[in-house]
Design a protein around this motif. Structure first.
Motif, PDB file in Angstrom:
ATOM      1  N   ILE A  24      60.305  53.686  56.177  1.00  0.00           N
ATOM      2  CA  ILE A  24      60.168  52.448  57.504  1.00  0.00           C
ATOM      3  C   ILE A  24      59.330  51.807  57.132  1.00  0.00           C
ATOM      4  N   PHE A  25      59.163  50.925  57.095  1.00  0.00           N
ATOM      5  CA  PHE A  25      58.595  49.505  56.210  1.00  0.00           C
ATOM      6  C   PHE A  25      58.239  48.425  57.684  1.00  0.00           C
ATOM      7  N   GLU A  26      56.780  47.826  57.548  1.00  0.00           N
ATOM      8  CA  GLU A  26      55.913  47.500  58.323  1.00  0.00           C
ATOM      9  C   GLU A  26      54.681  46.335  58.142  1.00  0.00           C
ATOM     10  N   ALA A  27      55.030  45.013  58.637  1.00  0.00           N
ATOM     11  CA  ALA A  27      53.740  43.864  58.823  1.00  0.00           C
ATOM     12  C   ALA A  27      53.371  43.808  59.895  1.00  0.00           C
ATOM     13  N   GLU A  34      50.599  40.321  65.786  1.00  0.00           N
ATOM     14  CA  GLU A  34      52.049  40.436  65.975  1.00  0.00           C
ATOM     15  C   GLU A  34      52.787  41.145  64.152  1.00  0.00           C
ATOM     16  N   SER A  35      53.459  41.125  64.603  1.00  0.00           N
ATOM     17  CA  SER A  35      54.173  42.392  63.985  1.00  0.00           C
ATOM     18  C   SER A  35      56.035  41.981  63.040  1.00  0.00           C
ATOM     19  N   SER A  36      55.909  41.945  62.350  1.00  0.00           N
ATOM     20  CA  SER A  36      57.348  42.123  61.757  1.00  0.00           C
ATOM     21  C   SER A  36      58.607  42.885  62.187  1.00  0.00           C
ATOM     22  N   GLY A  37      57.997  43.958  62.739  1.00  0.00           N
ATOM     23  CA  GLY A  37      59.149  44.743  63.198  1.00  0.00           C
ATOM     24  C   GLY A  37      59.661  46.225  62.368  1.00  0.00           C
ATOM     25  N   ALA A  38      59.747  46.961  62.344  1.00  0.00           N
ATOM     26  CA  ALA A  38      60.592  48.100  61.603  1.00  0.00           C
ATOM     27  C   ALA A  38      61.235  47.687  60.576  1.00  0.00           C
ATOM     28  N   ALA A  39      61.031  48.064  59.523  1.00  0.00           N
ATOM     29  CA  ALA A  39      62.817  47.748  58.498  1.00  0.00           C
ATOM     30  C   ALA A  39      62.704  49.103  57.539  1.00  0.00           C
ATOM     31  N   ASP A  40      64.316  48.908  57.038  1.00  0.00           N
ATOM     32  CA  ASP A  40      63.880  50.169  56.069  1.00  0.00           C
ATOM     33  C   ASP A  40      63.774  49.299  54.488  1.00  0.00           C
ATOM     34  N   SER A  41      63.627  48.715  54.396  1.00  0.00           N
ATOM     35  CA  SER A  41      63.282  47.789  53.333  1.00  0.00           C
ATOM     36  C   SER A  41      62.031  46.854  53.168  1.00  0.00           C
ATOM     37  N   LYS A  42      61.059  46.791  52.539  1.00  0.00           N
ATOM     38  CA  LYS A  42      59.722  45.915  52.046  1.00  0.00           C
ATOM     39  C   LYS A  42      59.941  44.536  51.736  1.00  0.00           C
ATOM     40  N   ASP A  43      61.750  44.226  52.422  1.00  0.00           N
ATOM     41  CA  ASP A  43      61.217  43.208  52.191  1.00  0.00           C
ATOM     42  C   ASP A  43      61.196  41.793  53.219  1.00  0.00           C
ATOM     43  N   GLU A  44      61.379  42.991  54.108  1.00  0.00           N
ATOM     44  CA  GLU A  44      61.999  41.665  55.573  1.00  0.00           C
ATOM     45  C   GLU A  44      60.332  41.837  55.744  1.00  0.00           C
ATOM     46  N   PRO A  45      59.249  42.776  56.000  1.00  0.00           N
ATOM     47  CA  PRO A  45      57.581  42.708  56.397  1.00  0.00           C
ATOM     48  C   PRO A  45      57.631  41.263  55.940  1.00  0.00           C
ATOM     49  N   GLU A  46      57.401  41.611  54.097  1.00  0.00           N
ATOM     50  CA  GLU A  46      56.941  40.839  53.026  1.00  0.00           C
ATOM     51  C   GLU A  46      57.859  38.829  53.618  1.00  0.00           C
ATOM     52  N   MET A  64      51.883  48.343  56.405  1.00  0.00           N
ATOM     53  CA  MET A  64      52.754  49.934  57.378  1.00  0.00           C
ATOM     54  C   MET A  64      53.779  50.990  56.365  1.00  0.00           C
ATOM     55  N   THR A  65      53.273  51.740  56.372  1.00  0.00           N
ATOM     56  CA  THR A  65      54.428  52.444  55.125  1.00  0.00           C
ATOM     57  C   THR A  65      55.314  53.806  55.671  1.00  0.00           C
ATOM     58  N   THR A  66      55.983  54.019  56.508  1.00  0.00           N
ATOM     59  CA  THR A  66      55.628  55.639  57.356  1.00  0.00           C
ATOM     60  C   THR A  66      57.089  55.962  56.621  1.00  0.00           C
ATOM     61  N   SER A  67      56.408  57.427  56.229  1.00  0.00           N
ATOM     62  CA  SER A  67      57.466  58.453  55.685  1.00  0.00           C
ATOM     63  C   SER A  67      57.986  59.611  56.484  1.00  0.00           C
ATOM     64  N   PHE A  68      58.098  60.924  56.060  1.00  0.00           N
ATOM     65  CA  PHE A  68      58.742  62.177  56.662  1.00  0.00           C
ATOM     66  C   PHE A  68      58.817  63.115  56.359  1.00  0.00           C
ATOM     67  N   PHE A  69      57.717  63.965  56.647  1.00  0.00           N
ATOM     68  CA  PHE A  69      58.181  65.221  55.584  1.00  0.00           C
ATOM     69  C   PHE A  69      58.377  66.306  56.292  1.00  0.00           C
ATOM     70  N   ARG A  70      59.215  67.052  55.913  1.00  0.00           N
ATOM     71  CA  ARG A  70      59.507  68.712  56.053  1.00  0.00           C
ATOM     72  C   ARG A  70      58.383  70.414  55.782  1.00  0.00           C
ATOM     73  N   ALA A  71      57.721  70.794  57.028  1.00  0.00           N
ATOM     74  CA  ALA A  71      57.640  72.078  55.840  1.00  0.00           C
ATOM     75  C   ALA A  71      58.262  73.367  56.299  1.00  0.00           C
ATOM     76  N   THR A  72      58.624  73.964  55.285  1.00  0.00           N
ATOM     77  CA  THR A  72      58.993  74.633  54.639  1.00  0.00           C
ATOM     78  C   THR A  72      58.821  76.275  54.746  1.00  0.00           C
TER      79      THR A  72
END
Length: 81
Positions: A24-27, A34-46, A64-72
């Motif tokens: 998830i990308f945001e600027a 002020e924030s761009s809001g969250a987006a699936d592509s970095k193009d929108e925040p840019e 800001m880029t949010t990635s998700f991790f999983r512990a196994t």
């Protein structure tokens, strides 16, 4: 009579979680917050950042880029999923 404790140790592996959405990308403007809001592509925040700079003259942005991790738990001979 006292209780007995059993300790078990295991190796864990942290991997990017691809089961859900992608990153998830945001600027955010560092001048006014002020924030761009969250987006699936970095193009929108840019694009939002460029428009915000044009409108208000603010030139600093936090990307800001949010990635998700999983512990196994790791197994001998491979990773268990």
């Amino acid at each position: 009579m006292g209780g007995r404790s059993v300790w078990r140790f295991a190796d864990w592996v942290l991997q990017v979680d691809t089961s859900g959405s992608g990153p998830i990308f945001e600027a955010e403007c560092t001048t006014c917050g002020e924030s761009s809001g969250a987006a699936d592509s970095k193009d929108e925040p840019e694009v939002w950042s460029l428009r915000h700079a044009g409108r208000f003259g603010h030139t600093g942005f936090r990307a800001m880029t949010t990635s998700f991790f999983r512990a196994t738990r790791a197994e001998s001979g491979g990773v268990r999923r």
